[in-house]
Design an enzyme around this catalytic site. Structure first.
Site, PDB file in Angstrom:
ATOM      1  N   SER A  75     -10.635 -14.176   4.828  1.00 10.54           N
ATOM      2  CA  SER A  75     -11.671 -14.053   5.847  1.00 10.54           C
ATOM      3  C   SER A  75     -12.657 -12.952   5.477  1.00 10.54           C
ATOM      4  CB  SER A  75     -11.007 -13.733   7.194  1.00 10.54           C
ATOM      5  OG  SER A  75     -11.968 -13.700   8.212  1.00 10.54           O
ATOM      6  N   ASP A  76     -13.849 -13.048   6.053  1.00  7.28           N
ATOM      7  CA  ASP A  76     -14.830 -11.988   5.883  1.00  7.28           C
ATOM      8  C   ASP A  76     -15.674 -11.890   7.149  1.00  7.28           C
ATOM      9  OD1 ASP A  76     -15.919 -10.059   3.752  1.00  7.28           O
ATOM     10  OD2 ASP A  76     -17.722 -10.914   4.653  1.00  7.28           O
ATOM     11  N   THR A  77     -16.058 -10.663   7.488  1.00 12.22           N
ATOM     12  CA  THR A  77     -16.884 -10.406   8.673  1.00 12.22           C
ATOM     13  C   THR A  77     -18.019  -9.468   8.293  1.00 12.22           C
ATOM     14  OG1 THR A  77     -14.999 -10.657  10.167  1.00 12.22           O
ATOM     15  CG2 THR A  77     -16.891  -9.460  11.028  1.00 12.22           C
ATOM     16  N   SER A 112     -16.214 -15.641   8.763  1.00  9.87           N
ATOM     17  CA  SER A 112     -15.832 -16.916   8.158  1.00  9.87           C
ATOM     18  C   SER A 112     -14.385 -16.814   7.713  1.00  9.87           C
ATOM     19  CB  SER A 112     -16.723 -17.250   6.966  1.00  9.87           C
ATOM     20  OG  SER A 112     -18.048 -17.485   7.381  1.00  9.87           O
TER      21      SER A 112
END
Length: 192
Positions: A75-77, A112
């Protein structure tokens, strides 16, 4: 329910974020944490969700030896403010600059998630609008000194003191701002 759905998988969470790890525990999932160092560099022409999707996928590509039972979650934010991505601050000065730039403005928190097996990958994204009231330099310094938000995109955690005093409203998922759009992850995993 979800635990039963995933019983034939070995669930791997590739995140050192304590908040993401807690979400998986709160979903009552059996999982292991595996970390691989990835240089989070993306093409400069990418915007918004393109960035987080690229980085979630990039993190998943570091795992080259998945078994047939492995189900990998990366995930990445980012915080997206005025057409610019704010990642994690480098130091106190960088954190101060980020928080000062958020003061009195609306920004978006974009996350995502890559869900990947040996023969399948799905990337899902979520966007939440966050409205900050004006915050003083004194409030910013207090927050940085006491909460050290260096592992957080945009240099803040909505679940911490700054969230209590600075956020006027949000539109979208609160949990996405914390670091993972849990509702979307749950739906995607239930459809496997």
């Amino acid at each position: 329910m979800l635990k039963e759905k995933l019983k034939n998988y070995h669930l791997i969470l590739a995140s050192k974020s304590p908040r993401r790890q807690q979400f998986f525990k709160d979903l009552n999932l059996d999982f292991t944490i595996q970390l691989k160092e990835v240089e989070e560099i993306y093409p400069k022409e990418l915007k918004g969700t393109e960035i987080t999707e690229f980085l979630a996928d990039l993190k998943s590509k570091a795992f080259t030896n998945l078994s047939d039972k492995d189900l990998l979650i990366t995930s990445d934010t980012i915080v997206w403010l005025e057409n610019e991505a704010l990642g994690k601050p480098k130091d106190e000065a960088d954190a101060f600059k980020m928080l000062q730039s958020l003061s009195g403005k609306k920004h978006e928190v974009i996350s995502s998630i890559s869900i990947k097996t040996n023969n399948f990958q799905k990337i899902i994204s979520d966007v939440t609008s966050v409205y900050f009231k004006e915050i003083s330099d004194e409030e910013i310094n207090y927050y940085i000194k006491n909460y050290k938000p260096f592992d957080k995109a945009g240099a803040y955690g909505i679940q911490e003191w700054i969230g209590f005093i600075a956020i006027d409203k949000i539109e979208g998922s609160y949990f996405n701002v914390v670091g993972l759009p849990v509702h979307k992850l749950y739906d995607a995993l239930m459809k496997l």
